[in-house]
Enzyme design. Sequence first.
Site, PDB file in Angstrom:
ATOM      1  N   ILE A  85       0.835  -1.196   0.000  1.00 27.43           N
ATOM      2  CA  ILE A  85       0.000   0.000   0.000  1.00 27.43           C
ATOM      3  C   ILE A  85       0.870   1.247   0.000  1.00 27.43           C
ATOM      4  CG2 ILE A  85      -1.813   1.245   1.252  1.00 27.43           C
ATOM      5  CD1 ILE A  85      -2.256  -1.556   2.738  1.00 27.43           C
ATOM      6  N   CYS A  86       0.551   2.168  -0.891  1.00 28.27           N
ATOM      7  CA  CYS A  86       1.292   3.433  -0.936  1.00 28.27           C
ATOM      8  C   CYS A  86       0.520   4.455  -0.100  1.00 28.27           C
ATOM      9  CB  CYS A  86       1.420   3.898  -2.385  1.00 28.27           C
ATOM     10  SG  CYS A  86       2.321   5.440  -2.558  1.00 28.27           S
ATOM     11  N   LEU A  87       0.898   4.554   1.149  1.00 29.38           N
ATOM     12  CA  LEU A  87       0.231   5.511   2.050  1.00 29.38           C
ATOM     13  C   LEU A  87       1.302   6.010   3.011  1.00 29.38           C
ATOM     14  CD1 LEU A  87      -2.591   6.673   2.929  1.00 29.38           C
ATOM     15  CD2 LEU A  87      -2.655   4.859   4.619  1.00 29.38           C
TER      16      LEU A  87
END
Lengths: 147, 89
Positions: free
Chosen positions: A85-87
């Site tokens: 996840i790109c967060l």
Amino acid sequence: MQYTKRLQKELQKIQSTPIEGITVGDVSNLQKWVVQLDGAKGTLYEGEHFTLQFCFPNNYPLESPEVIFIGNVPIHEHVYSNGHICLNVLYDGWSPVLSVSTICLSLQSMLSSATQKVRPRDNDNYVRNCFGKSPKQGRWLFHDDKV
Amino acid sequence: MAKAKIVKARLVANWTWNGVNEVCGICHVHLDGCPPEATAKFQTPGDDCPVVWGECKHAFHLTCITKWLGTQSDSQSCPMCRRRWEYSG
């Protein structure tokens, strides 16, 4: 783990006062939780169920947990097909006042704000290069600050 | 005038850190209590487990905020508001 009690408290709280769309599953190992995340009503993911895996490092919450989707990975601009996840709050933007429930809420909100179901532009390249690695080992460039 | 002789007295006092009635955002223990790793031996709530404030008015156990700042290389930021952490005098 130096902050075991904090993690136990988080678990008790999330079980005693559940948040809609967030269900804690297998926690037989306190350092590895499985959490179910439901797509919110009125969004592209309504009716879908996703599974998150949280791995807590020994110095959690001083260091962020490793959070990935496992199994049915949502199709989203910031979620790679391998579940990473790109967060930013999961990496550089982590703060020890964040918790399992605030991460789940951030992810729910990230999914809810999607206007189309697409994979990240660099999905194939990313997934090929990081095979077998933790998302925390990579360097993330956050190209969308709207979420 | 009759005099009373006090043989025994048990005094009880209540205390709290000034203006905080919350848990520490890092360890989730009440600010009036001891952060987890302190409870092991001699430490008791109070001066043994000090609470500190930042210029931003956010409070944490001294040991908790010290550990957090120790993990940060360049930016020393408040976990709550991410402003630069400066101890409030």
